[in-house]
Design a protein around this motif. Structure first.
Motif, PDB file in Angstrom:
ATOM      1  N   VAL A  71       1.210  -1.419  -0.514  1.00  0.00           N
ATOM      2  CA  VAL A  71      -0.671   0.122   0.335  1.00  0.00           C
ATOM      3  C   VAL A  71       0.870   1.093   0.447  1.00  0.00           C
ATOM      4  O   VAL A  71       1.842   0.942   1.092  1.00  0.00           O
ATOM      5  CB  VAL A  71      -1.139  -0.022   1.402  1.00  0.00           C
ATOM      6  N   VAL A 115       0.605   5.737   1.106  1.00  0.00           N
ATOM      7  CA  VAL A 115       0.177   5.989   1.497  1.00  0.00           C
ATOM      8  C   VAL A 115       1.396   7.263   1.488  1.00  0.00           C
ATOM      9  O   VAL A 115       2.494   7.727   1.037  1.00  0.00           O
ATOM     10  CB  VAL A 115      -0.055   6.104   2.851  1.00  0.00           C
ATOM     11  N   ILE A 168      -4.510   6.848   2.096  1.00  0.00           N
ATOM     12  CA  ILE A 168      -4.070   5.869   0.684  1.00  0.00           C
ATOM     13  C   ILE A 168      -4.026   6.647  -0.230  1.00  0.00           C
ATOM     14  O   ILE A 168      -4.644   6.864  -0.691  1.00  0.00           O
ATOM     15  CB  ILE A 168      -4.901   4.040   1.048  1.00  0.00           C
ATOM     16  N   LEU A 202      -9.098  -1.144   2.811  1.00  0.00           N
ATOM     17  CA  LEU A 202      -8.393  -0.791   2.089  1.00  0.00           C
ATOM     18  C   LEU A 202      -8.456  -0.068   0.477  1.00  0.00           C
ATOM     19  O   LEU A 202      -8.328  -0.488  -0.338  1.00  0.00           O
ATOM     20  CB  LEU A 202      -7.013  -1.612   1.777  1.00  0.00           C
ATOM     21  N   TYR A 232      -5.159   4.774   5.908  1.00  0.00           N
ATOM     22  CA  TYR A 232      -4.489   3.294   6.648  1.00  0.00           C
ATOM     23  C   TYR A 232      -5.118   3.318   7.860  1.00  0.00           C
ATOM     24  O   TYR A 232      -4.345   4.012   8.779  1.00  0.00           O
ATOM     25  CB  TYR A 232      -2.877   3.490   5.813  1.00  0.00           C
TER      26      TYR A 232
END
Length: 837
Positions: free
Chosen positions: A127, A129, A135, A149, A155
């Motif tokens: 992920v 961010v 995110i 998500l 997040y």
């Protein structure tokens, strides 16, 4: 065989990436690729070291690698977005989130800070961010009740577990008092250890691992606490010094503003959460019982917000229960299938592996790359060889292989569902109590969200609540973790009824398995009856497939040898007009709108009446008349110089539309009908067009008329008929696959006059049983042999053809954008030049 990294592995790996010879701090980011669904590769340029590659496989591994999978020809969306935000930037930090399987990699590019969060637990994720922890994009979007998500969301880390490196006696006693399992399973799940390290801790502590956790004494807790510190001594030694050295190194290599941010980051993240995680407990239980000597990490879905920057260099003399030996990365080997292979990779020595053969490495990165990276490349090569081997298989061999695979899957599902049914009965009382609580809460008017909240709070006090994994409000089902297996339970049914659901699945699967076994017997009988292959000295036919400029259009070769081409849509109509229509060519079109621009390529020669008749039939058959279900229609021909793209003043022509000026020569009541044939002499290819022309050049012919089957279905039907007729699906797929046949079939619904191909007596084609081989000039992918493979979808043809409408006495506009004028008058005058077809 180890499948993923443990928390200790992550700690050791991060220590190397954050400091020392393998450090990637201040490395410049190059291109980013996604070689497989869950793997990304980041090209790095490390200062004073050169190029390197950081490989991340969600849920499994992260390390520098020299064993790289091939890059895809077309980049996917996720790596392209990572390039947008990271390309040309630099790495500012590499941290482990507490002692969990979560790695945070900090970046800075143009003064903008981002973080790549790598989740190595459960299914895993990657992920990206921003600086506010929002995110930007996840590799795998996730939407759950407890976690979301998605791009734009904040997040959130999963629920945290207690860290074994910080655990105290009180933490251990608290976990033991709430556990219903034995000691080894409790510390494996509650302290994020995993099966192998939990066994190691119990062994070093001298505590009976099978002892129920609730019976553990404070003395046991002290021994286990000391054993944990002894096991992780190589990671604990120099922990504080590692933080200071990392900060100093960052300050020396990056910009001043990055230094301040990095120091602040190290000082700020010190809060530790210690919350029990029950969800992964039963998975580890199964792993410890099944394979005690193989590393099998539980699916951990928890973490605690603490950074763990450690020193990777071997350090001695520190007082952490015992003298710290430092990191000693190595592979642990044993005999597997008659060959000594590595089955585990660890960053330091374990007592339980003392009798195994080991191979040591200079760094844990190298050890991980040789264990995971090398195996990943070997897997790619094995897949290539499997595909290559499958291409060499015959029709029945491949079918047999697929059927055997289906039986293996049925057997696995039967065993699984039988076990689930038995587990439901084995936990009869627990499930009944759970149903009573849930149905009682629903009867009192509690919503599912309220029930979830109550159960979450009661997890540490109510044993039955600990069993619940998830609740689906739509179906009123509960997923419970019973004896290490996830079981779906319908609270509206009784316990026996839920068990019966799984037994019913077993019955259905058993019937499918029996059917597959009968199919295998049929396949084996067919293999015995199939004709033997011809001798090598026999006749050979080449499947030549040349590329021609007219392949992208509708086309046929007339009985007199003239090439006729027609547009498939507005774009191809334009191309024919601009690129391929020449002087002395003859142009055909139907009287009704919705037909291709059809051109006879005369080459300056006189065109016989047969070619004109065939082109007329071609023009009406591939027009909207076929789609409308007509069996005859009118068309006309004109000279190429009568077609223009210049409209009258104030008028507009859309793409694919043309203006026609001058007289037209009509064909009346032309019957619709086409044929699709196989031409096997000269070029081996599928041909289509007027029946007489296809019969002239084809070896096998099928006639089509307007009917009830859509374009895709009739194309598959024709393909199957030819595959059965020639008894060689692979050869037919080379020259007349369903999508190739669809190019020859008119848009709309069709049917066949006969299900048996007409065989041209003077042009008999090759068949396997005729005593000669078939040789392919071009390699293609292996064809499928089951009915499912024949159902491959073909591209739908453009059904909107260019339209022609009369406009004036001496002028006609092709297309529907121009305003028609005086159509009746034009037809009255032009009728003098018409002739009956």
């Amino acid at each position: 065989m180890k499948q993923d990294m443990s928390s200790a592995d992550v700690a050791a790996l991060v220590s190397e990436l954050a400091a020392g010879p393998k450090s990637i701090i201040d490395a410049k980011i190059g291109k980013i690729y996604q070689p497989s669904g869950e793997e990304i590769r980041i090209n790095l340029y490390v200062y004073n070291k050169g190029k390197d590659n950081l490989v991340i496989e969600a849920g499994k591994r992260i390390h520098l690698s020299k064993h790289l999978r091939p890059s895809p020809q077309l980049p996917q969306g996720f790596p392209m977005l990572l390039r947008k935000h990271l390309l040309g930037g630099r790495i500012t930090s590499v941290k482990q989130h507490d002692f969990d399987r979560i790695v945070k990699i900090g970046f800075i590019r143009g003064g903008v800070e981002t973080t790549l969060i790598v989740e190595l637990f459960a299914r895993g994720n990657v992920v990206l961010v921003d600086s506010e922890n929002r995110i930007i994009l996840p590799m795998n979007p996730v939407t759950l009740k407890a976690r979301r998500l998605r791009s734009g969301e904040t997040y959130e880390l999963p629920e945290a577990q207690m860290s074994p490196v910080d655990a105290e006696v009180s933490d251990l006693m608290g976990a033991f008092s709430k556990s219903t399992a034995d000691i080894v399973r409790t510390i494996a799940t509650r302290f994020n250890l995993g099966g192998v390290l939990a066994e190691e801790v119990c062994f070093r502590a001298g505590v009976d691992k099978a002892k129920p956790a609730k019976e553990a004494t404070e003395e046991d807790a002290v021994l286990i606490r000391d054993a944990m510190q002894a096991v992780f001594a190589p990671l604990l030694v120099g922990r504080a010094e590692g933080v200071a050295e990392t900060v100093a190194e960052v300050g020396a290599e990056v910009e001043a503003e990055t230094e301040v941010e990095a120091v602040a980051e190290v000082e700020a993240e010190t809060e530790v959460e210690a919350v029990a995680e029950v969800e992964a407990e039963t998975e580890i239980e199964a792993e410890i019982e099944a394979e005690p000597e193989v590393v099998a990490e539980p699916e951990v879905g928890t973490e605690v917000e603490v950074e763990s920057e450690v020193e990777a260099e071997p350090v001695t003399g520190a007082e952490v229960g015992a003298e710290a030996p430092g990191l000693k990365p190595h592979h642990v080997k044993k005999e597997i299938n008659g060959k000594v292979e590595a089955f585990d990779v660890v960053p330091f020595d374990l007592v339980r592996y003392s009798d195994y053969e080991k191979e040591y490495f200079d760094s844990f990165n190298t050890a991980l790359d040789e264990f995971f990276g090398k195996k990943a490349l070997e897997q790619v090569e094995d897949e290539k060889q499997a595909v290559k081997k499958e291409k060499t298989l015959g029709v029945y061999e491949r079918r047999l292989l697929q059927q055997e695979g289906a039986i293996a899957k049925f057997e696995t599902d039967i065993v699984k569902n039988t076990a689930l049914a038995e587990i439901v009965y084995a936990n009869y009382q627990t499930i009944e109590e759970l149903f009573s609580v849930l149905n009682g809460a629903r009867a009192k008017g509690y919503s599912w969200d309220e029930i979830r909240s109550i159960l979450k709070q009661a997890k540490n006090t109510v044993p039955s609540a600990q069993k619940i994994v998830n609740i689906d409000a739509k179906t009123a089902t509960v997923q419970a973790d019973l004896d290490g297996m996830k079981v779906n339970l319908d609270i509206r049914k009784t316990v026996p009824q839920n068990a019966q659901e799984y037994y019913e699945k077993v019955k259905k699967l058993s019937k499918k398995k029996a059917g597959a076994i009968r199919a295998i017997e049929d396949t084996k009988k067919a293999m015995e009856k199939r004709p033997a292959k011809a001798a090598k000295g026999g006749r050979r036919v080449l499947a030549r497939r040349k590329k021609h400029w007219f392949d992208r259009f509708r086309w046929f070769v007339s009985s007199d040898g003239f090439l006729v081409v027609g547009g498939r849509d507005a774009d191809t109509n334009e191309d024919i007009f601009k690129k391929y229509m020449e002087k002395r060519d003859i142009v055909f079109h139907t009287q009704t709108p919705g037909a291709p621009l059809t051109v006879i390529k005369t080459g300056g020669k006189d065109v016989p009446e047969t070619t004109l008749q065939e082109t007329a039939q071609f023009s009406v058959s591939y027009s909207s008349l076929w789609k409308a279900g007509h069996f005859s229609g009118d068309c006309y021909w004109i000279k190429s110089e009568q077609v223009t793209k210049t409209p009258e003043s104030g008028e507009y022509l859309k793409k694919g539309a043309f203006v026609i000026r001058g007289e037209r020569n009509y064909f009346k009541d032309v019957p619709l009908g086409i044929a699709v044939g196989l031409e096997l002499k000269g070029e081996s290819r599928v041909i289509g067009g007027p029946v007489s022309a296809v019969r002239k050049h084809g070896d096998y012919i099928l006639e089509a008329v307007p009917g009830k089957f859509n374009q895709n279905d009739i194309s598959k039907k024709i393909y199957r008929i030819y595959a059965d007729e020639l008894n060689d699906p692979r050869f037919v797929k080379q020259i007349a696959s369903p999508d190739q046949v669809a190019m020859m079939v008119p848009p709309g619904e069709s049917d066949l006059k006969s299900q048996k191909p007409e065989k041209n007596a003077g042009k008999a084609g090759p068949k396997n049983e005729s005593g000669f081989d078939v040789e392919f000039e071009a390699e293609t992918e292996a064809e499928g042999n089951t009915e499912a493979e024949f159902e491959a979808e073909t591209e739908a043809e453009g059904e909107t053809e260019a339209e022609f409408e009369a406009e004036a006495e001496d002028k006609t506009v092709c297309g529907d954008e121009a305003e028609p004028k005086g159509e009746n008058e034009v037809e009255a005058k032009a009728g003098n030049n018409s002739r009956e077809a």
